[in-house]
Scaffold this motif. Structure first.
Motif, mmCIF file in Angstrom:
data_model
loop_
_atom_site.group_PDB
_atom_site.id
_atom_site.type_symbol
_atom_site.label_atom_id
_atom_site.label_comp_id
_atom_site.label_asym_id
_atom_site.label_seq_id
_atom_site.Cartn_x
_atom_site.Cartn_y
_atom_site.Cartn_z
ATOM 1 N N PRO A 256 0.966 -1.322 -0.026
ATOM 2 C CA PRO A 256 0.080 -0.223 -0.144
ATOM 3 C C PRO A 256 0.809 1.063 0.027
ATOM 4 O O PRO A 256 1.878 1.354 0.600
ATOM 5 C CB PRO A 256 -0.903 -0.106 1.294
ATOM 6 C CG PRO A 256 -0.544 -1.650 1.660
ATOM 7 C CD PRO A 256 0.678 -1.928 1.186
ATOM 8 N N THR B 83 2.082 2.211 3.406
ATOM 9 C CA THR B 83 3.303 1.506 3.752
ATOM 10 C C THR B 83 4.502 1.934 3.485
ATOM 11 O O THR B 83 5.480 2.128 3.914
ATOM 12 C CB THR B 83 3.195 0.172 3.464
ATOM 13 O OG1 THR B 83 1.938 -0.496 4.140
ATOM 14 C CG2 THR B 83 4.153 -0.671 3.965
ATOM 15 N N MET C 161 -5.658 2.372 10.429
ATOM 16 C CA MET C 161 -5.822 1.647 9.201
ATOM 17 C C MET C 161 -5.286 2.380 7.875
ATOM 18 O O MET C 161 -4.419 1.837 6.996
ATOM 19 C CB MET C 161 -7.264 1.461 8.897
ATOM 20 C CG MET C 161 -8.155 0.577 9.544
ATOM 21 S SD MET C 161 -9.981 0.448 9.527
ATOM 22 C CE MET C 161 -9.806 -0.410 7.764
ATOM 23 N N LEU C 162 -5.155 3.953 8.172
ATOM 24 C CA LEU C 162 -4.724 4.682 6.956
ATOM 25 C C LEU C 162 -3.098 4.767 7.364
ATOM 26 O O LEU C 162 -2.202 4.816 6.395
ATOM 27 C CB LEU C 162 -4.897 5.986 7.154
ATOM 28 C CG LEU C 162 -6.539 6.357 6.850
ATOM 29 C CD1 LEU C 162 -7.138 7.483 6.922
ATOM 30 C CD2 LEU C 162 -6.937 5.767 5.202
ATOM 31 N N PRO D 282 -1.552 0.467 6.910
ATOM 32 C CA PRO D 282 -2.694 -0.361 6.236
ATOM 33 C C PRO D 282 -2.198 -1.766 6.086
ATOM 34 O O PRO D 282 -0.820 -2.029 5.970
ATOM 35 C CB PRO D 282 -2.603 0.338 4.822
ATOM 36 C CG PRO D 282 -1.446 1.113 4.698
ATOM 37 C CD PRO D 282 -0.952 1.618 6.151
ATOM 38 N N ARG D 283 -2.889 -2.749 5.874
ATOM 39 C CA ARG D 283 -2.581 -4.151 5.792
ATOM 40 C C ARG D 283 -2.523 -4.351 4.338
ATOM 41 O O ARG D 283 -2.887 -3.604 3.438
ATOM 42 C CB ARG D 283 -3.594 -5.007 6.377
ATOM 43 C CG ARG D 283 -4.251 -4.539 7.957
ATOM 44 C CD ARG D 283 -3.080 -5.293 8.707
ATOM 45 N NE ARG D 283 -3.361 -6.621 8.959
ATOM 46 C CZ ARG D 283 -2.940 -7.375 10.099
ATOM 47 N NH1 ARG D 283 -2.574 -6.875 11.016
ATOM 48 N NH2 ARG D 283 -2.968 -8.651 9.946
ATOM 49 N N CYS E 204 -4.242 3.324 1.313
ATOM 50 C CA CYS E 204 -4.276 1.792 1.293
ATOM 51 C C CYS E 204 -4.242 1.266 0.155
ATOM 52 O O CYS E 204 -4.180 0.110 0.251
ATOM 53 C CB CYS E 204 -5.745 1.753 2.127
ATOM 54 S SG CYS E 204 -6.056 2.427 3.619
ATOM 55 N N LEU F 185 -7.594 -4.876 -1.777
ATOM 56 C CA LEU F 185 -7.545 -4.386 -0.716
ATOM 57 C C LEU F 185 -8.035 -5.386 0.245
ATOM 58 O O LEU F 185 -8.703 -6.484 0.134
ATOM 59 C CB LEU F 185 -8.695 -3.420 -0.366
ATOM 60 C CG LEU F 185 -8.218 -2.146 -1.340
ATOM 61 C CD1 LEU F 185 -9.331 -0.976 -1.480
ATOM 62 C CD2 LEU F 185 -6.950 -1.113 -0.648
ATOM 63 N N PHE G 41 -10.890 -2.226 4.012
ATOM 64 C CA PHE G 41 -9.778 -1.071 3.669
ATOM 65 C C PHE G 41 -10.202 -0.217 2.517
ATOM 66 O O PHE G 41 -9.405 0.732 2.117
ATOM 67 C CB PHE G 41 -8.496 -1.559 3.620
ATOM 68 C CG PHE G 41 -7.661 -1.951 4.809
ATOM 69 C CD1 PHE G 41 -6.823 -0.872 5.240
ATOM 70 C CD2 PHE G 41 -8.011 -3.051 5.891
ATOM 71 C CE1 PHE G 41 -6.061 -1.185 6.608
ATOM 72 C CE2 PHE G 41 -7.632 -3.270 7.034
ATOM 73 C CZ PHE G 41 -6.489 -2.210 7.305
ATOM 74 N N GLU H 76 -12.029 -5.411 -3.169
ATOM 75 C CA GLU H 76 -11.707 -5.592 -1.670
ATOM 76 C C GLU H 76 -12.190 -7.040 -1.481
ATOM 77 O O GLU H 76 -13.268 -7.463 -1.948
ATOM 78 C CB GLU H 76 -12.691 -4.354 -0.779
ATOM 79 C CG GLU H 76 -12.376 -4.510 0.555
ATOM 80 C CD GLU H 76 -13.402 -3.903 1.439
ATOM 81 O OE1 GLU H 76 -13.945 -4.473 2.392
ATOM 82 O OE2 GLU H 76 -13.579 -2.665 0.990
ATOM 83 N N TRP I 251 -13.846 7.279 6.622
ATOM 84 C CA TRP I 251 -12.782 7.211 7.536
ATOM 85 C C TRP I 251 -12.813 8.265 8.499
ATOM 86 O O TRP I 251 -12.259 7.789 9.501
ATOM 87 C CB TRP I 251 -11.601 7.729 6.561
ATOM 88 C CG TRP I 251 -11.173 6.918 5.312
ATOM 89 C CD1 TRP I 251 -11.033 6.919 4.103
ATOM 90 C CD2 TRP I 251 -10.545 5.539 5.469
ATOM 91 N NE1 TRP I 251 -10.516 5.889 3.419
ATOM 92 C CE2 TRP I 251 -10.217 4.993 4.246
ATOM 93 C CE3 TRP I 251 -10.065 4.616 6.696
ATOM 94 C CZ2 TRP I 251 -9.712 3.849 4.053
ATOM 95 C CZ3 TRP I 251 -9.656 3.580 6.530
ATOM 96 C CH2 TRP I 251 -9.552 2.959 5.163
#
Length: 380
Positions: A42, A45, A82-83, A86-87, A285, A330, A334, A345, A380
């Motif tokens: 992401p 990241t 989460m932002l 992000p995973r 994300c 995603l 997310f 997603e 968000w």
């Protein structure tokens, strides 16, 4: 392995000593899968791992804005997490990498210590039964790591601008001719051991430079060019209609009020609603590969799109794994309501006996599905 015990991957560099440049590299699949894993990361990241100094457009400023905003500006407290962290939806395919780029433990999830069966991918999600308690019990995904996506080959060739192809004698001679190398004695072979820090540095260079391997080995400072072409949205992101009143647009128009100078040459600032802010924050994300898919290329300053093109060529990536790189998804929950880039997603998951994954944006009971679903209409 590095001197401090950290795992590394080896890559052999063929160097033009006279001109101080990396001609190309040769490696096994360990290095190649690390390269291809860049496409699953992401944007948030990447910015975080580069210390908010990615120099990619204004992503660093966007990330800092999320950091600086108080939690009361978000739908729930976990939304900010989460932002900022992000995973990765392809995490299961990355566990066997010898060098991990992401510093987030993707196998860690969170559950309520009082109510079994419900879990979240981020901490501080309210339990839908306790209300006052949050999911703070750490659980692990003990599923066996899935296979990596590169084909099992002895060697690969990687050019300085990150084009990847199966190694062959013919390809090496072809590169020699293309690079106009007449004297073999000017070529030096060096084995470079890449740890996580050097790999992160390689990402930064790939985003901004056409010679990331040369820059990494010779430690050349990398800065974006002064003139950067503006991305053009592809036609498949827009709805072509003959008459606007006969068809509904795919996306709702986002309104904003621009404050600009009297001569209309400079926008001072914009007044926007939550829908535009949600769209901007949601970019953090989005996986890198999905950005390249949507726009058809990366910025002309970098060469990360060569990895994307290589993943689509025969001989490098397993057919069943190509979509992980060419159209990365995603993780559950997310996405944002304004899915302009049309990134799919994943459905909620099951983890180690916990069957119900909670939506951190709206912690209510969510049953596990078996098909991908539309992006949730939450903020968000």
């Amino acid at each position: 392995m590095s001197s401090d015990g950290e795992s590394t991957v080896a890559v052999k560099l063929f160097i033009d000593k006279e001109n101080k440049r990396v001609l190309f590299a040769e490696s096994d699949q360990d290095f190649v899968v690390v390269l291809f894993s860049f496409l699953t990361l992401p944007l948030g990241t990447i910015v975080r791992r580069l210390g908010k100094q990615s120099q990619v457009g204004c992503l660093d400023q966007l990330y800092k804005s999320v950091e600086d905003l108080g939690e009361d500006h978000f739908h729930t407290k976990p939304c900010k997490t989460m932002l900022l962290s992000p995973r990765n939806a392809a995490a299961g395919h990355l566990r066997r990498l010898k060098v991990q780029v992401d510093d987030i433990d993707q196998s860690q999830f969170y559950a309520c210590s009082r109510h079994m069966g419900y879990f979240s991918s981020v901490p501080d999600v309210s339990c839908p039964f306790c209300f006052t308690n949050t999911m703070d019990k750490t659980i692990r995904d003990y599923n066996n790591p899935v296979e990596i996506f590169a084909k099992m080959r002895t060697k690969f060739i990687i050019t300085d601008d990150l084009q990847v192809a199966p190694s062959s004698t013919g390809l090496m001679f072809s590169l020699m001719d293309k690079l106009e190398l007449q004297e073999q004695e000017n070529i030096e072979e060096v084995v470079l051991q890449l740890d996580s820090n050097k790999t992160v540095s390689l990402i930064a260079r790939a985003l901004l430079s056409k010679q990331p391997l040369t820059g990494l080995y010779f430690d050349v400072a990398t800065t974006p060019d002064a003139a950067t072409n503006v991305f053009q949205l592809l036609e498949n992101l827009l709805v072509e209609v003959a008459q606007a009143d006969e068809a509904e647009p795919m996306f709702k128009a986002i309104k904003m009020r621009l404050i600009q100078t009297n001569d209309d040459t400079l926008v001072l600032y914009a007044e926007v609603g939550h829908d535009f802010v949600e769209l901007l924050f949601g970019l953090l994300c989005i996986p890198l590969g999905s950005i390249i898919k949507a726009y058809g290329e990366w910025s002309p300053n970098g060469c990360i799109d060569n990895l994307y093109k290589s993943a689509n060529e025969e001989g490098c990536v397993k057919q069943e794994c190509r979509s992980l790189l060419l159209s990365p998804k995603l993780p559950p929950f997310f996405g944002c309501s304004s899915n302009v880039l049309q990134v799919e997603e994943l459905p909620p998951r099951r983890v180690n006996g916990y069957n119900h994954e909670m939506n951190p944006k709206n912690p209510v009971k969510v049953l596990v599905g078996h098909i991908s679903r539309k992006v949730p209409q939450t903020l968000w």
